[in-house]
Design a protein around this motif. Structure first.
Motif, short mmCIF file in Angstrom:
data_model
loop_
_atom_site.label_atom_id
_atom_site.label_comp_id
_atom_site.label_asym_id
_atom_site.label_seq_id
_atom_site.Cartn_x
_atom_site.Cartn_y
_atom_site.Cartn_z
N GLY A 13 0.78 -1.23 0.00
CA GLY A 13 0.00 0.00 0.00
C GLY A 13 0.81 1.27 0.00
O GLY A 13 0.24 2.37 -0.05
N VAL A 14 2.13 1.17 0.06
CA VAL A 14 2.99 2.36 0.06
C VAL A 14 3.84 2.34 -1.20
O VAL A 14 4.63 1.41 -1.40
N MET A 304 1.10 -8.54 6.69
CA MET A 304 -0.03 -8.76 5.81
C MET A 304 -1.06 -7.63 6.02
O MET A 304 -1.17 -7.09 7.12
N PRO A 305 -1.81 -7.26 4.99
CA PRO A 305 -2.82 -6.21 5.15
C PRO A 305 -3.88 -6.61 6.17
O PRO A 305 -4.20 -7.80 6.32
N ARG A 311 -8.20 0.97 6.79
CA ARG A 311 -8.99 2.12 7.24
C ARG A 311 -8.10 3.28 7.65
O ARG A 311 -8.40 4.44 7.39
N GLY A 312 -6.99 2.97 8.33
CA GLY A 312 -6.19 4.02 8.95
C GLY A 312 -5.13 4.63 8.06
O GLY A 312 -4.61 5.71 8.37
N GLY A 313 -4.76 3.95 6.98
CA GLY A 313 -3.80 4.51 6.05
C GLY A 313 -2.41 4.69 6.64
O GLY A 313 -1.97 3.95 7.52
N ALA A 314 -1.72 5.73 6.18
CA ALA A 314 -0.33 5.96 6.55
C ALA A 314 -0.16 6.18 8.05
O ALA A 314 0.83 5.72 8.64
N GLU A 319 1.94 4.09 13.25
CA GLU A 319 1.73 3.68 14.64
C GLU A 319 2.05 2.20 14.83
O GLU A 319 2.63 1.81 15.86
N LEU A 320 1.69 1.39 13.84
CA LEU A 320 1.95 -0.04 13.93
C LEU A 320 3.45 -0.32 13.93
O LEU A 320 3.94 -1.15 14.72
#
Length: 326
Positions: A13-14, A304-305, A311-314, A319-320
């Motif tokens: 996603g990036v 993994m997604p 929902r939270g995006g970048a 944060e993760l």
């Protein structure tokens, strides 16, 4: 316990062009390593080249680069270029890959994977040391090859291995081994075959991580991953060797019969929970640490997604990364 802490890149996603912030965030969070794979996403080297340029605190590794899809000379040149770009920070992981990646997707014959892996490993050790190679290996021949720019600090060479023959080859001739698709409790079984390894032998392991509290979601994703990988002959044989024939036979029989839904349904929650790390970030980090306690020197997460990340995006990803770091 291992002081290394790795992440597989690029992150889903990036865009690659936006990974400077990802690499910085990983280093800030305490990650020491970024490792790339090569299946059908990015190639193994471009993400690491960007990491080398953008974040000097990170070590780099490939897990893995297939030994079939590039010629021996090109493998050596590419590895040498990255080693020159990031002196002392690059570890070169090679392996056989699979008939699908090699044959179906790259139109190369997948024949004698053990011999090819052994011979490429031997060739690379000589080539990256700056030697001239004029040799007929059992699986290929190289005539009068010498790197024009041998790296001042040759990369360590790691070999992907699943079963005893390849594990023993890694211990005898490589600087380390790369493990994949095993539980923390399986590590001892694999490493029992590497007792002849010398000092400083690295043990990297790719660990699939689904950081969500939605266990049903994680297990559904995990089941799809298990049917995708553990139906491949090499991984099926690996898990038979690990003693999972009884638990996996129903899945293999359904898959062979063309019953994809039945194959998914035949995988018990307990097996998913063994092979796939999921839960809160704290729970995931604790599970990954169990691999380090078992003897893995470079645990490498493969994120993994999850619905939370989508929902939270970048912001959620940042944060993760912080929560999973050390």
């Amino acid at each position: 316990m291992s002081m290394r802490w790795g992440m597989t890149v690029p992150l889903s996603g990036v865009p690659l062009a936006e990974h400077a912030a990802v690499f910085r965030g990983l280093a800030d969070a305490g990650f020491t390593d970024v490792w790339s794979s090569e299946v059908n996403g990015t190639d193994a080297f471009t993400p690491l080249t960007l990491a080398a340029a953008w974040e000097s605190r990170l070590k780099l590794g490939t897990a893995i680069t297939p030994v079939f899809t590039r010629g021996p000379g090109l493998l050596a040149m590419t590895a040498a270029a990255l080693a020159e770009t990031a002196p002392g920070r690059f570890q070169f992981g090679i392996g056989a890959s699979s008939p699908v990646v090699v044959g179906d997707w790259n139109a190369v014959d997948f024949t004698e994977p053990f011999a090819r892996s052994r011979d490429v490993l031997r060739f690379l050790k000589s080539a990256l040391a700056g030697e001239t190679i004029d040799e007929q290996y059992p699986s290929f021949t190289v005539r009068r090859f010498r790197l024009e720019r041998p790296p001042a600090v040759p990369p360590q060479l790691l070999l992907a291995a699943l079963r005893p023959q390849m594990l023993r080859l890694a211990a005898a001739e490589a600087d380390g081994v790369i493990l994949n698709w095993l539980s923390a409790t399986d590590v001892a079984t694999a490493l029992a075959e590497t007792k002849e390894a010398g000092p400083g032998f690295e043990v990297a392991a790719r660990i699939f991580v689904i950081p969500t509290e939605d266990a049903d979601y994680a297990r559904a994703v995990g089941r799809r991953m298990i049917t995708s990988y553990l139906t491949v002959p090499a991984y099926a044989a690996f898990h038979r060797w690990l003693g999972r024939s009884e638990i996996l036979d129903p899945m293999w029989l359904a898959w062979k019969a063309g019953d994809r839904k039945g194959a998914l349904a035949a995988i018990p929650d307990s097996l998913v929970d063994e092979l796939i790390v999921h839960g809160t970030p704290d729970e995931c980090r604790t599970r990954v640490e169990a691999y380090a306690r078992a003897g893995v020197t470079v645990p490498v997460m493969a994120l993994m997604p999850t619905p939370e990340l989508e929902r939270g995006g970048a912001a959620a990803l940042g944060e993760l990364i912080t929560a999973l770091g050390r």
